[in-house]
Design a protein around this motif. Structure first.
Motif, mmCIF file in Angstrom:
data_model
loop_
_atom_site.group_PDB
_atom_site.id
_atom_site.type_symbol
_atom_site.label_atom_id
_atom_site.label_comp_id
_atom_site.label_asym_id
_atom_site.label_seq_id
_atom_site.Cartn_x
_atom_site.Cartn_y
_atom_site.Cartn_z
ATOM 1 N N THR A 135 0.856 -1.184 0.000
ATOM 2 C CA THR A 135 0.000 0.000 0.000
ATOM 3 C C THR A 135 0.889 1.230 0.000
ATOM 4 O OG1 THR A 135 -1.754 -1.117 1.237
ATOM 5 C CG2 THR A 135 -1.789 1.294 1.244
ATOM 6 N N ALA A 136 0.643 2.127 -0.954
ATOM 7 C CA ALA A 136 1.314 3.420 -0.989
ATOM 8 C C ALA A 136 0.401 4.405 -0.257
ATOM 9 C CB ALA A 136 1.530 3.871 -2.430
ATOM 10 N N THR A 137 0.938 5.092 0.759
ATOM 11 C CA THR A 137 0.129 6.017 1.563
ATOM 12 C C THR A 137 0.731 7.411 1.510
ATOM 13 O OG1 THR A 137 -0.503 4.221 3.054
ATOM 14 C CG2 THR A 137 -0.821 6.477 3.856
ATOM 15 N N LEU A 138 -0.119 8.375 1.198
ATOM 16 C CA LEU A 138 0.274 9.779 1.122
ATOM 17 C C LEU A 138 -0.288 10.518 2.325
ATOM 18 C CD1 LEU A 138 1.587 12.022 -0.661
ATOM 19 C CD2 LEU A 138 -0.699 12.350 -1.662
ATOM 20 N N ARG A 139 0.593 11.244 3.036
ATOM 21 C CA ARG A 139 0.180 12.047 4.198
ATOM 22 C C ARG A 139 0.690 13.465 4.031
ATOM 23 N NH1 ARG A 139 -1.972 9.010 8.158
ATOM 24 N NH2 ARG A 139 -1.590 6.784 8.067
ATOM 25 N N ASN A 140 -0.048 14.418 4.588
ATOM 26 C CA ASN A 140 0.387 15.810 4.497
ATOM 27 C C ASN A 140 1.463 16.115 5.541
ATOM 28 O OD1 ASN A 140 -0.905 16.373 6.943
ATOM 29 N ND2 ASN A 140 -2.594 17.482 6.000
#
Length: 163
Positions: A135-140
């Motif tokens: 899973t690729a997860t993007l967070r600010n």
């Protein structure tokens, strides 16, 4: 002026003020729509090439064929400085002084390279994304979840999975 005329004049004036107030209330949504808030940032993972085409020989060319695309669907640019892109094992790429223009896409490659407006490089010498499942997860920059993309046995029906 008689008392009757004075009362009538006041009633007409009150009716006119009431009608004016109603007209301004009715027109409020239209004028509010003219001054709608600007597009809120809509940044999402739009594609993942987790299995580099060709043999996995750990060459820089092969590593850079493994990538994640991130798109800003809003009209305004978004400052991604401090945002992170991570896999399930904790390999994390942190955006450094990068601004994603409105309606633009950036591709984050695994290997070594020179960053441009459309291509960023993690400068790694090993693959990040698992070919079978990950899973690729993007967070600010505040660590808040923005988007993710999963494949393999972790996949939940495809598309974007919001937590």
């Amino acid at each position: 002026m008689s008392a009757f005329t004075s009362v009538t004049a006041r009633r007409i004036a009150a009716a006119a003020l009431t009608a004016g107030a109603l007209v301004s209330v009715v027109t409020l949504p239209a004028s509010a729509a003219d001054h709608a808030r600007p597009d809120r940032p809509k940044v999402q993972i739009t594609a993942v090439q987790y299995d580099s085409p060709g043999p996995d020989d750990r060459s820089n060319r092969s590593l850079n064929r493994e990538w994640v695309e991130i798109t800003n669907t809003a009209r305004r640019a978004v400052n991604l400085d401090g945002w992170t892109l991570a896999d399930e094992d904790g390999h994390t790429y942190t955006f450094d002084h990068y601004r994603l223009e409105g309606r633009a896409t950036v591709r984050i490659h695994t290997g070594l390279g020179r960053d441009t407006d459309t291509d960023l490089y993690q400068d790694r010498r090993h693959y990040v994304w698992d070919n079978r499942s990950d899973t690729a997860t993007l967070r600010n920059d505040h660590g808040r979840f923005i988007d993710d993309e999963s494949w393999g046995h972790h996949r939940h029906g495809g598309g974007h999975h919001h937590r």
